[in-house]
Scaffold this motif. Structure first.
Motif, PDB file in Angstrom:
ATOM      1  N   PHE A 271      17.499 -27.244 -22.575  1.00  0.00           N
ATOM      2  CA  PHE A 271      17.981 -25.872 -22.717  1.00  0.00           C
ATOM      3  C   PHE A 271      18.760 -25.713 -24.017  1.00  0.00           C
ATOM      4  N   ASN A 272      19.650 -26.651 -24.293  1.00  0.00           N
ATOM      5  CA  ASN A 272      20.448 -26.595 -25.519  1.00  0.00           C
ATOM      6  C   ASN A 272      19.572 -26.723 -26.763  1.00  0.00           C
ATOM      7  N   TRP A 273      18.559 -27.613 -26.694  1.00  0.00           N
ATOM      8  CA  TRP A 273      17.617 -27.744 -27.811  1.00  0.00           C
ATOM      9  C   TRP A 273      16.929 -26.403 -28.086  1.00  0.00           C
ATOM     10  N   ILE A 274      16.502 -25.742 -27.038  1.00  0.00           N
ATOM     11  CA  ILE A 274      15.783 -24.477 -27.207  1.00  0.00           C
ATOM     12  C   ILE A 274      16.702 -23.417 -27.815  1.00  0.00           C
ATOM     13  N   ILE A 275      17.924 -23.324 -27.318  1.00  0.00           N
ATOM     14  CA  ILE A 275      18.882 -22.343 -27.861  1.00  0.00           C
ATOM     15  C   ILE A 275      19.113 -22.595 -29.354  1.00  0.00           C
ATOM     16  N   ASN A 276      19.308 -23.848 -29.727  1.00  0.00           N
ATOM     17  CA  ASN A 276      19.519 -24.175 -31.146  1.00  0.00           C
ATOM     18  C   ASN A 276      18.300 -23.818 -31.981  1.00  0.00           C
ATOM     19  N   ALA A 277      17.103 -24.080 -31.428  1.00  0.00           N
ATOM     20  CA  ALA A 277      15.880 -23.747 -32.154  1.00  0.00           C
ATOM     21  C   ALA A 277      15.735 -22.236 -32.314  1.00  0.00           C
ATOM     22  N   LEU A 278      16.081 -21.498 -31.275  1.00  0.00           N
ATOM     23  CA  LEU A 278      16.030 -20.037 -31.364  1.00  0.00           C
ATOM     24  C   LEU A 278      17.020 -19.513 -32.397  1.00  0.00           C
ATOM     25  N   MET A 279      18.223 -20.050 -32.398  1.00  0.00           N
ATOM     26  CA  MET A 279      19.218 -19.632 -33.386  1.00  0.00           C
ATOM     27  C   MET A 279      18.720 -19.890 -34.809  1.00  0.00           C
ATOM     28  N   HIS A 280      18.051 -21.024 -34.979  1.00  0.00           N
ATOM     29  CA  HIS A 280      17.479 -21.353 -36.285  1.00  0.00           C
ATOM     30  C   HIS A 280      16.416 -20.328 -36.674  1.00  0.00           C
ATOM     31  N   GLN A 281      15.549 -19.973 -35.733  1.00  0.00           N
ATOM     32  CA  GLN A 281      14.500 -18.995 -36.016  1.00  0.00           C
ATOM     33  C   GLN A 281      15.086 -17.622 -36.325  1.00  0.00           C
ATOM     34  N   TYR A 282      16.093 -17.213 -35.572  1.00  0.00           N
ATOM     35  CA  TYR A 282      16.729 -15.921 -35.828  1.00  0.00           C
ATOM     36  C   TYR A 282      17.386 -15.906 -37.207  1.00  0.00           C
ATOM     37  N   HIS A 283      18.052 -17.011 -37.534  1.00  0.00           N
ATOM     38  CA  HIS A 283      18.756 -17.095 -38.822  1.00  0.00           C
ATOM     39  C   HIS A 283      17.773 -17.074 -39.988  1.00  0.00           C
ATOM     40  N   GLN A 284      16.621 -17.714 -39.782  1.00  0.00           N
ATOM     41  CA  GLN A 284      15.618 -17.784 -40.842  1.00  0.00           C
ATOM     42  C   GLN A 284      14.642 -16.609 -40.785  1.00  0.00           C
ATOM     43  N   ALA A 285      14.906 -15.658 -39.889  1.00  0.00           N
ATOM     44  CA  ALA A 285      13.971 -14.540 -39.687  1.00  0.00           C
ATOM     45  C   ALA A 285      12.578 -15.099 -39.406  1.00  0.00           C
ATOM     46  N   GLY A 286      12.514 -15.995 -38.414  1.00  0.00           N
ATOM     47  CA  GLY A 286      11.286 -16.727 -38.122  1.00  0.00           C
ATOM     48  C   GLY A 286      10.167 -15.845 -37.608  1.00  0.00           C
ATOM     49  N   GLU A 287       8.978 -16.407 -37.597  1.00  0.00           N
ATOM     50  CA  GLU A 287       7.802 -15.675 -37.143  1.00  0.00           C
ATOM     51  C   GLU A 287       7.973 -15.253 -35.684  1.00  0.00           C
ATOM     52  N   LYS A 288       7.489 -14.054 -35.373  1.00  0.00           N
ATOM     53  CA  LYS A 288       7.592 -13.527 -34.016  1.00  0.00           C
ATOM     54  C   LYS A 288       6.923 -14.456 -33.005  1.00  0.00           C
ATOM     55  N   GLY A 289       5.759 -15.005 -33.380  1.00  0.00           N
ATOM     56  CA  GLY A 289       5.043 -15.894 -32.471  1.00  0.00           C
ATOM     57  C   GLY A 289       5.841 -17.129 -32.116  1.00  0.00           C
ATOM     58  N   LYS A 290       6.558 -17.714 -33.068  1.00  0.00           N
ATOM     59  CA  LYS A 290       7.363 -18.900 -32.804  1.00  0.00           C
ATOM     60  C   LYS A 290       8.538 -18.567 -31.887  1.00  0.00           C
ATOM     61  N   VAL A 291       9.160 -17.421 -32.127  1.00  0.00           N
ATOM     62  CA  VAL A 291      10.265 -16.997 -31.272  1.00  0.00           C
ATOM     63  C   VAL A 291       9.772 -16.805 -29.842  1.00  0.00           C
ATOM     64  N   GLU A 292       8.615 -16.190 -29.680  1.00  0.00           N
ATOM     65  CA  GLU A 292       8.064 -15.970 -28.335  1.00  0.00           C
ATOM     66  C   GLU A 292       7.748 -17.285 -27.636  1.00  0.00           C
ATOM     67  N   ARG A 293       7.250 -18.261 -28.368  1.00  0.00           N
ATOM     68  CA  ARG A 293       6.947 -19.564 -27.766  1.00  0.00           C
ATOM     69  C   ARG A 293       8.228 -20.252 -27.299  1.00  0.00           C
ATOM     70  N   LEU A 294       9.279 -20.142 -28.106  1.00  0.00           N
ATOM     71  CA  LEU A 294      10.553 -20.738 -27.710  1.00  0.00           C
ATOM     72  C   LEU A 294      11.141 -20.012 -26.505  1.00  0.00           C
ATOM     73  N   GLU A 295      10.997 -18.705 -26.474  1.00  0.00           N
ATOM     74  CA  GLU A 295      11.496 -17.945 -25.324  1.00  0.00           C
ATOM     75  C   GLU A 295      10.741 -18.304 -24.053  1.00  0.00           C
ATOM     76  N   GLN A 296       9.458 -18.601 -24.173  1.00  0.00           N
ATOM     77  CA  GLN A 296       8.683 -19.046 -23.016  1.00  0.00           C
ATOM     78  C   GLN A 296       9.202 -20.385 -22.499  1.00  0.00           C
ATOM     79  N   CYS A 297       9.521 -21.299 -23.428  1.00  0.00           N
ATOM     80  CA  CYS A 297      10.114 -22.583 -23.023  1.00  0.00           C
ATOM     81  C   CYS A 297      11.440 -22.358 -22.312  1.00  0.00           C
ATOM     82  N   LEU A 298      12.230 -21.439 -22.832  1.00  0.00           N
ATOM     83  CA  LEU A 298      13.532 -21.147 -22.233  1.00  0.00           C
ATOM     84  C   LEU A 298      13.362 -20.647 -20.800  1.00  0.00           C
ATOM     85  N   GLN A 299      12.372 -19.803 -20.581  1.00  0.00           N
ATOM     86  CA  GLN A 299      12.121 -19.278 -19.241  1.00  0.00           C
ATOM     87  C   GLN A 299      11.726 -20.400 -18.277  1.00  0.00           C
ATOM     88  N   VAL A 300      10.891 -21.327 -18.750  1.00  0.00           N
ATOM     89  CA  VAL A 300      10.455 -22.445 -17.912  1.00  0.00           C
ATOM     90  C   VAL A 300      11.652 -23.306 -17.504  1.00  0.00           C
TER      91      VAL A 300
END
Length: 310
Positions: A271-300
């Motif tokens: 869970f913590n890994w996913i949150i950190n990865a999401l924060m990185h994507q948000y900070h870098q204005a990451g691709e929408k698809g990557k953010v969605e994949r991370l959010e799916q992992c978070l839901q699981v």
């Protein structure tokens, strides 16, 4: 006693891609092994002929235990590794990534454990490994490269797997690090529960092997893992999180994380890994698809944590 009983054949498998200089160093370290019964198989996915020329002019005329396969068309890293595994005649397998290095006594010291293992309770042998930079200079130790034990030790595969899963840390090492019995790996290398891993191919295989028996750990360094800018893991943050999510949520069916506390600790780490990865994507204005994949992992993972809390 038969020679092959005294010294069972070990297959060193080297997948390579456009790194002739690093590859040459890796191959030399395989050829320098003190263990007397080794075959070396190279799968070349390169887009040029530099590695092929090096092999055919410098090595093939001198070494009968060397097999070179030029993949045309290229197979890709996953399929190249599977091809090499299928080609291997050895009872034991050790991958050697084309930018890593073996110490001369690596195979001998690891095989000593397997040769002494009359009941075939061991599934893999690993060791401490050193990190080196692009020039081959030793890097200081740190949280990514810690010893599991201070002395050589045989441990339960389930216990070691639980330690890996609750910390989300690859204490066994990269594919270069571990030697394993070929017949024990009855699923494709780099897969678990029918899923192909895209980043943590080593962990998928180590967890499967650890579910089948014990592991031996050698406290001295017997290989070197090279860190440099050309490695794929620098660009595979999302794939790594997806692999880790699957690894932890699947491992229970292989005998790991049977206690609620261990499972909860492991899931919380992911869970913590996913949150950190999401924060990185948000900070870098990451691709929408990557953010969605991370959010799916978070839901699981959140769903698994919720189930535990009931």
């Amino acid at each position: 006693m038969d020679y092959n009983e005294t010294y069972p054949l070990v297959s060193i498998l080297i997948p390579t891609y456009n790194r002739p200089e690093y590859f040459r160093l890796a191959l030399n370290s395989a050829l320098a092994q003190t263990y007397p019964n080794i075959e070396i198989i190279i799968g070349d996915d390169s887009t040029d002929n530099k590695t092929q020329k090096l092999i055919e002019e410098t090595y093939l005329p001198l070494y009968e235990n060397l097999t070179y396969i030029r993949n045309q068309p290229a197979l890709g890293q996953f399929e190249n590794s599977l091809m090499l595994f299928d080609q291997a005649k050895g009872e034991y397998i050790n991958f050697l990534m084309d930018d890593d290095l073996f110490y001369p006594e690596k195979i001998q010291k690891m095989m000593n454990f397997f040769i002494a293992d009359k009941n075939e309770e061991l599934t893999l042998v690993t060791s401490f490994r050193k990190f080196i930079d692009k020039e081959g200079i030793d890097l200081a130790g740190g949280p990514l490269n810690m010893k599991i034990y201070e002395t050589d030790k045989i441990v339960s595969g389930i216990d070691l797997g639980n330690h890996i899963l609750t910390s989300c840390h690859n204490y066994i090492g990269e594919p270069t690090t571990a030697l394993f019995r070929k017949k024990t790996l009855t699923i494709p290398f780099g897969t678990l529960d029918g899923r192909i891993y895209n980043c943590s191919v080593d962990l998928a295989t180590w967890i499967y092997l650890l579910s089948k028996g014990n592991a031996a750990y050698i406290a001295e360094p017997l290989s070197c893992f090279r860190l440099h800018a050309g490695q794929q893991y620098h660009t595979k943050l999302v794939e790594g999180v997806e692999d880790l999510t699957h690894l932890v949520t699947t491992s229970k069916k292989y005998g790991f994380l049977q206690y609620k506390q261990d499972r909860q600790q492991s899931l919380q780490k992911v869970f913590n890994w996913i949150i950190n990865a999401l924060m990185h994507q948000y900070h870098q204005a990451g691709e929408k698809g990557k953010v969605e994949r991370l959010e799916q992992c978070l839901q699981v993972v959140q769903k698994e944590l919720d189930l535990i809390s009931f």
